[in-house]
Structure formats: C-alpha cells, structure tokens
Scaffold this active site. Sequence first.
Site, PDB file in Angstrom:
ATOM      1  N   GLU B  58     -22.802 -11.730   5.628  1.00 15.07           N
ATOM      2  CA  GLU B  58     -24.016 -12.988   5.310  1.00 15.07           C
ATOM      3  C   GLU B  58     -24.411 -13.486   6.642  1.00 15.07           C
ATOM      4  OE1 GLU B  58     -21.200 -12.949   3.342  1.00 15.07           O
ATOM      5  OE2 GLU B  58     -21.644 -12.153   1.520  1.00 15.07           O
ATOM      6  N   HIS B 131     -25.202 -25.841  -6.383  1.00 14.95           N
ATOM      7  CA  HIS B 131     -26.755 -26.200  -6.451  1.00 14.95           C
ATOM      8  C   HIS B 131     -27.133 -26.899  -5.072  1.00 14.95           C
ATOM      9  CE1 HIS B 131     -30.276 -25.265  -8.245  1.00 14.95           C
ATOM     10  NE2 HIS B 131     -30.284 -26.264  -9.150  1.00 14.95           N
TER      11      HIS B 131
END
Lengths: 312, 320
Positions: B58, B131
């Site tokens: 990533e 989140h």
Amino acid sequence: MRLIREFEERCFEMALSGELVGGIHPYIGQEAVAVGVCSQLDVQDVITSTHRGHGHVLAKGADPKRMLAELYGTTEGLNRGRGGSMHAADVSLGIFGANGIVGAGAPIATGAAWAARRAGREQVAVSFFGDGALSQGVVLEAFNLAALWSLPVVFVCENNGYATSLPVGRGLAGDPVRRAAGFGMTAWSVDGMDVETVAEAAAAAVDGCRRGAGPYFLECKTYRFHGHHSFEQQVGIDYREGDEVARWQDRDPLTLQRDRLPADVVASVDAEIAALVEDAVAFARSSPAPDPGDALEYLYAGPIAARPGSVL
Amino acid sequence: MAPLAYITALHQALRDEMARDERVCVLGEDVRLGLTGITQGLAQAYGPERVVDMPLSEQGFTSLATGAAMAGQRPVVEFQIPSLLYLVFEQIANQAHKFSLMTGGQVSVPVTYLVPGSGSRSGMAGQHSDHPYSLFAHVGSRPWCRRRRRTPTGCWCPRCATPDPVAVFAPTMLMGTAEEVTGELGPVPLGSARVHREGTDVTVVAVGHLVPTALQVAAELAGEVSIEVVDPRTVYPVDWATLGESVAKTGRLVVMDDSNRMCGLGGEILATAAEEYALVAPPKRVSRPDGAVIPYALALDHALLPSAAQLTEAVRAVLK
C-alpha cells in the site's frame, strides 16, 4: 561538481553563521554521483531527491540563484520560499523535489516512470537515496513495482557509509547490490568518487531504461566530508574514528577530475563558478521575503480556503 | 425510475470519469475482479493498464500514484479496508498533501483515495472497522463522506471537485442500500452541505450513513420537536455557512459523527459553533468513545457506535 562544491561551501558558512535558518545537509564529497548521473539525463527526465539534495537539484540544471534564494526563504526562490533546502524543486526541469523523508522519493519516481510509459513518453526517472533508505519498506516496495513492470527507473543508492550517525555495517543486512538483484533488476556497484565511472554506469542504465530493459540499480560508494547536518558541527558531534575523513578526502572527486583536465580549463571553470556563486549570494540576499499574510498560499491548488488558526 | 444502488452510483461515477478522461486510472488490490463491486467490469472496458491490480504494498502504490499524478495522470487508488489508510498516512499526509505548498504551487497531486466499506462492518473487529475521516480532515486532506447517490458523479473527479488529493469514504452501512434518484446526477461542489429536512427547534448535523438515523429520529420526534437535519457531505472543507444559517434559526445543535470523540469532526463543529454561533443551549455530540477499538461481538460493536437512542437523548438534552 565545481558549482555544487562552491555552492555548498558557501551554504555551509551561511548555515554556521545562522544566515540560513534551517541549516543544510551538506553534499560535499558526493558531487560525482549527482553530476555523473544527471549528465546522462535529458531535461524532461525526472529525478526525486533526498534531504541531502542540493547536488542533485543543481546537477539537473536548477538555477543556482533561485536555489540559493529558496534556501534564503525568499519569493524569488525555486519554491517561492515555501520549500527550503529539504524540498527544493523545479518541476519544469523534471526535479520532483528533494524530500525530507528517507526513501520517500523512490515510489514517486516509480510513479513518474509509470505515468511516462502510460502517456507514451520516453522519459526515464531517477531516484536518488542514501544507504539508510535501503532499510525503508517503501523503497523495497518501489523496487518490486518497478521490476515487476520493467519500468524506466534508475535507483541510485549513494552509499556514503552512514545513515545519520549509524554506520552502514550496523544498519544494513546483506549487500545492496545483491538485495536489488533479488528483485530481478540489473544492479551494479561503482566508485562514487569518480565522476566518469558514475557517468559511464549511468549512461548504460539510462540507455537500458530507454530500451525497455529497466529498472536499474546503481550503488555509488561515496562519502560525505561533513556531518549529516550543519547542526552537528555547531554542537560538536563527531562519530567517525581516526583519519577516516582524511582518507576519503584523498580521493576527493573534484581533485580526481581536475587532474584529468588541462590547467587552463580548470582555471576558467573555477573563475566562472566563483562568479556564479557570488551572483547567487547577491541575488539571494537582495530578493524579497514573503509577506507573512501569504503563509497559506499554495496550500491547495483548488478552490479550498483554509480557515485561519485564530478568528476574532 | 428504479432505485439506484449506492454501489452502482459509485461504479457509474468512476466509469463515466474513465470514459471522459484517458488519464484516469484505478490502482488497488483486487480491482480487476472488483472485489468491492465498484470497479467490476472496468478492466474489461479499459484494459489492465488503466485498472491495475497492485501487489500488497500500500505504501508503495500510494506514493506511486503521487508520482504519476505529478507526471500528469489522474489516479484513483482504492483501499479495501479503511485501516490501510493508517499504513499510508505518511504517503498521503506528509507527501501528497504537502507538495502543492512545499513546491510553491509548482504542482498539485490530483489523486483520489477511494475507501469503500469504511466504518463498522459488523463482526470485522478491531482492524477493519474504523472510519478515519476526521484524521484526514485534521491534516487538511480533503475527505468526503458520501451518503446520497443523488449526485455522486465526480465527487472524486479532479475536473469537478479539486486538483488536490481527495479521500472518498463510502460507509459500509450504505454499500448495500438503494434509493430513488431525483434530479440530474452530477458533481457535489466542495463544501456544499445539504439540508435534508427543515426544522426550527434543533439542528442535527449528521455525517454519512448517520443521515438516515438522524432523519428517522427527526420523524419519530416530529410531534415533540422540529429537527433540521443537515449533512455536510464534504467533511473538509465543511460548509460553515449552511450550518451557521441552520443554527441561527434553531439556536440548538447536536452533531452525530461516527468518529472517535477526542479530536473528532463532532468536536470541531461544536467548537466552531461555540465560537461563532448564537446558541441558546450547550451543544451536544453523539460519537464513538475516545480512542475506540471496535470489539468483535456484534452487541459490543454496536454498543460503541452512535445510535438513534443516543441521538434522541441528546436532542432532548439540548431542549432542556
């Protein structure tokens, strides 16, 4: 090389005197790497550089006047005084910026190479980094992506023997060239103190990239004559034993190259560079400081207006 | 018109943008198969050079996108789980976000970070349930927390939104939903809130998947209190003008925010309201607890998320 040396020596004095507020990471001693590699690049080729980036940026063709003005933090600087020593960039010359995080430029250069191929441009990207960056995961991830897709990237490892103060033998397992070769890249180790040796290897790597045989890895064995940062000299830190610095200075890349050139060429280069650097100093000292009210300018390229930290 | 699924709207927005602009490409894990649903079929339509399956690296491919954007591409990077954003925080917060200022405006980095399946996924436990949009608002990257698909097209597209890096958080709890579409599909302007329901007594600011919860509570309490429901849509920048107008009308404020309480978006909205708005009662927020880690057991997971019951309680508290 003469320009980088002279420029850096002036910067070093200015850093020690406090004239350059952020100090510098001196490149003195490593000039043959930047010059040898960048001498093989075209204007549109891309480089990413490191916190020790003055040499790369100048070798890629940045204007020394605007470079020094940047270190001065003025509006005439390459980055309009927003980047300074560790972030100097001239995107019009393919200089995607010096970078303050070790190894961070490797995937950025890989992305530039990938974009060039997507757009059908025959560009090569070069990522400069030090031996310390070989311990950064993101560099190895960039190796993997570049090798997997045969991208036109030259990874140039400037092995100067130290990651800040950590000797390479205590920070790096195995051998850099074998590590790179493990990704399927063509990898060489060369004498990073000899500009002609570096240029020859870089020419082969750049040419190979243009033929689609990339990426390449180039370990340049070199040495920095000063500490990691000018701060070290100011506080008197020294971690190198005996006459190590003197031994490397005996192989000063400038001396090696000077001895190959006719005396009149050397004299004329020296005179030209001295004048260039004097001009740069005068330019930087006389260029204007930014308006503090503009400190958030360029934060966004788009239409976002950041709220100030204090609203009365 | 048949209801439009949220995931279809995200897919269509991406597909349209790829058709419009050759420079738009998708980088991510499992994007050729389209494991999240958003990129399904795009590899067949646009080829593997534009819909690129990435190795599990990533950090590498996030900064690869930065370099590609600086060199003229318009990458969309899809992250399969929101927690991967912690792994690439350096690459976004310290690299992509900073290039515009650090270079004195020489470049921008028009990358979109697409985060489908953000927030709790019921049973995905500690490392798959965050989140983290407040974190990106804090550093000044531009997170969007999408709810409605009335206008999803281009919410992440550089033409419509901004040439700067943008993170689009698509909440898990909306991924499987569908809704009637009204009006033209089109871009959401940066910093433009939407008033979903007008009211006069309390302003409830709800973000992302909490908008339906806020609307439900507003409907339930309709005989007792008139609630105005405002969805900021982009959490940075926030549409302070619309929020201010609403609070000027109601004088009372509750923020419902699926961030952690400490330094979350809810705290920022309350602070701004305290500084700038004429409140007639202390404001309240409903959020995750400080530093929350979502537990595995479903009852524990739900216990830490902002709920309709908490919102009802908060609304009653600001009315006292």
